[in-house]
Design a protein around this motif. Structure first.
Motif, mmCIF file in Angstrom:
data_model
loop_
_atom_site.group_PDB
_atom_site.id
_atom_site.type_symbol
_atom_site.label_atom_id
_atom_site.label_comp_id
_atom_site.label_asym_id
_atom_site.label_seq_id
_atom_site.Cartn_x
_atom_site.Cartn_y
_atom_site.Cartn_z
ATOM 1 N N GLY A 1 -5.790 0.500 0.410
ATOM 2 C CA GLY A 1 -4.842 -0.217 -0.433
ATOM 3 C C GLY A 1 -4.988 0.073 -1.904
ATOM 4 O O GLY A 1 -4.323 -0.553 -2.730
ATOM 5 N N ASP B 1 -5.039 -9.603 -5.126
ATOM 6 C CA ASP B 1 -3.597 -9.786 -5.254
ATOM 7 C C ASP B 1 -3.177 -9.290 -6.627
ATOM 8 O O ASP B 1 -3.876 -9.532 -7.628
ATOM 9 N N ILE B 2 -2.044 -8.618 -6.699
ATOM 10 C CA ILE B 2 -1.460 -8.198 -7.971
ATOM 11 C C ILE B 2 -0.066 -8.794 -8.067
ATOM 12 O O ILE B 2 0.775 -8.569 -7.192
ATOM 13 N N GLU C 1 1.038 -10.576 -4.902
ATOM 14 C CA GLU C 1 1.184 -9.842 -3.647
ATOM 15 C C GLU C 1 -0.148 -9.221 -3.246
ATOM 16 O O GLU C 1 -0.844 -8.634 -4.075
ATOM 17 N N ARG C 2 -0.509 -9.362 -1.983
ATOM 18 C CA ARG C 2 -1.769 -8.850 -1.478
ATOM 19 C C ARG C 2 -1.793 -7.321 -1.538
ATOM 20 O O ARG C 2 -0.928 -6.654 -1.000
ATOM 21 N N GLN C 3 -2.813 -6.778 -2.177
ATOM 22 C CA GLN C 3 -2.954 -5.328 -2.303
ATOM 23 C C GLN C 3 -4.112 -4.779 -1.481
ATOM 24 O O GLN C 3 -4.014 -3.704 -0.902
ATOM 25 N N GLN C 4 -5.222 -5.513 -1.466
ATOM 26 C CA GLN C 4 -6.381 -5.057 -0.711
ATOM 27 C C GLN C 4 -7.024 -6.237 0.006
ATOM 28 O O GLN C 4 -7.100 -7.336 -0.548
#
Length: 220
Positions: free
Chosen positions: A195, A151-152, A155-158
């Motif tokens: 992602g 998460d960044i 928010e979920r990125q990968q």
């Protein structure tokens, strides 16, 4: 300052960090997002021990090399010497499981690939491999059912699932040990899911592993 491998309880593993063996394009969707062909055999490369830093350490000096991209990967800590092992034997030599970021200078990598040159300048620079602490391998592990996330800024990125790997971990170790002898303290990065992207400055990163590992870091 040299990197020391540790278990999640903070205790040193007693294994000096060796080479870091990496796998390119081990998730089909990641290969496609970078417009790369899906490989028919594992793509292998090595990061030196000097590229390793603690994952909890702020990511700052790495930006001095230019635009940095993130790739989240499941990491395996090798606990015993292995050469030409079978897939059935492979996981017996794994001492711990963690997470790592394969930081990449994507523009540099693309330029090198166009020239047919090796990737080291883009993948092996100092600080290019933040590595977490390791969950010790105890008892039976379902290696095909492990998940991990990045998460960044919340928010979920990968999201990665080992069942989505093109080449599963036993097969990877079998393939690697046909060429490289694995030594105690070596680390394997098993590939990144889709992602990936540019790592922003002044961001909060949260990584989690279904085996019981949560770790945070930030960029500056």
């Amino acid at each position: 300052m040299s990197f020391t491998t540790r278990f999640v309880d903070g205790l040193e593993t007693g294994l000096p960090l060796g080479k870091i063996l990496c796998v390119g394009r081990n998730y089909a969707e990641h290969a496609k997002e970078l417009n790369n062909p899906v490989p028919k055999s594992p793509i292998l490369f090595i990061k030196p021990p000097t590229s390793a830093v603690e994952l909890e350490e702020p990511i700052e000096r790495q930006f001095s090399h230019g635009e940095v991209h993130f790739e989240t990967e499941l990491a395996l800590l090798i606990g015993e010497r292995m050469s030409r092992v079978s897939a059935e034997e492979a996981m017996n030599g794994v001492a711990g499981v963690g997470l790592a970021l394969d930081l990449t200078l994507r523009d540099v990598q693309s330029a090198l690939k166009e020239k047919g040159h090796p990737w080291e300048r883009a993948k092996a620079f100092d600080g290019a491999c933040p590595i977490s602490r390791f969950v010790p391998v105890e008892g039976e592990v379902d290696w095909s059912a492990i998940t991990f996330h990045l998460d960044i800024n919340g928010e979920r990125q990968q999201s990665g699932k080992t069942s989505d790997m093109l080449f599963d971990m036993p097969a990877l170790i079998e393939e690697m040990t046909r060429t490289f002898t694995l030594e105690p303290g070596d680390v394997i990065l098993t590939g990144t899911p889709s992602g990936v992207g540019q790592l922003p400055r002044d961001a909060v990163l949260g990584l989690s592993l279904s085996l019981g590992l949560d770790v945070g870091t930030r960029t500056r």
